[in-house]
Motif scaffolding. Sequence first.
Motif, PDB file in Angstrom:
ATOM      1  N   HIS A 164       0.711  -1.097  -0.189  1.00 50.20           N
ATOM      2  CA  HIS A 164       0.021   0.016   0.111  1.00 50.20           C
ATOM      3  C   HIS A 164       0.772   1.279  -0.028  1.00 50.20           C
ATOM      4  N   GLY A 188      -4.896  -0.296  -2.696  1.00 51.81           N
ATOM      5  CA  GLY A 188      -3.493  -0.182  -2.876  1.00 51.81           C
ATOM      6  C   GLY A 188      -3.324   1.197  -2.392  1.00 51.81           C
ATOM      7  N   THR A 190      -3.745   4.048   0.735  1.00 51.09           N
ATOM      8  CA  THR A 190      -4.027   4.739   1.964  1.00 51.09           C
ATOM      9  C   THR A 190      -4.061   6.092   1.925  1.00 51.09           C
TER      10      THR A 190
END
Length: 255
Positions: A164, A188, A190
């Motif tokens: 991520h 994927g 944040t």
Amino acid sequence: MFPKYRLVGYCGLPGAPALGRLGDGDPGKRASEIEKTARKYAGGREALPVLELLATVANPNAGPDGEYRTRTPGKTIRRFHELARKNDALLLLNIQPGRAGMLDEVRALEEWLEHPDVGVALDPEWDMGPGQTPGETYGRTGGGEINDVADHLSKLVDEHDLPHKPLVFHQVATSVLSDEKKLRPADGVTLIKSADGIGSPGLKRATWRQLVEDMPDGLHTGFKLFYEEDAEGSRLMKPPEVLKLRPEPEYVMYE
């Protein structure tokens, strides 16, 4: 990334101490310093140090391409990427686009974003419209524009099988982000909303409450502290005070 880690970082640009702690003095010493600071914020999580390097810097002069921004040389980014890896830290590339397109500036950094330990931070207040000049007025970024960046990062994560990626946007006031309700998660990626207000602890708490109220689902929270500006006539908030904010900040950044 969350809730396993809490990110704690310095921002800045080498040779420009006025732009943040990371650029004040020896970067190696600053990297060691933020690692120690990060541990104070663990709060039951793993502390993850962050170096937030200004990769695109807005400026009041148009420049040869008329975009009112300067790109940090690749050799500087490489040096800080190596420093981040040496200290088991994340490198965030901060973008102040001036009159350039936010997504265009992200694409210009793609060779770095293909690495697993490099993310992006956006500064909407420096996203200028036609006729606007950095430093004279606040700019504005739309929720759809941030979604476009998130989608681009999502493709990179998928194509290169990456972990991520953090995508931070610093928000100094409600006015610098339009159409916040349009923000949506991307696979994927944040997405972190970082409260960027300056002032006493009381003023910063008030700004925090205003900015985190009615946030769209899927956003994580960040909180920015200013060594000099916050302490003018007041004092810098301490880690236990920051961790009492609700929701609890997951990225704490010092400038």
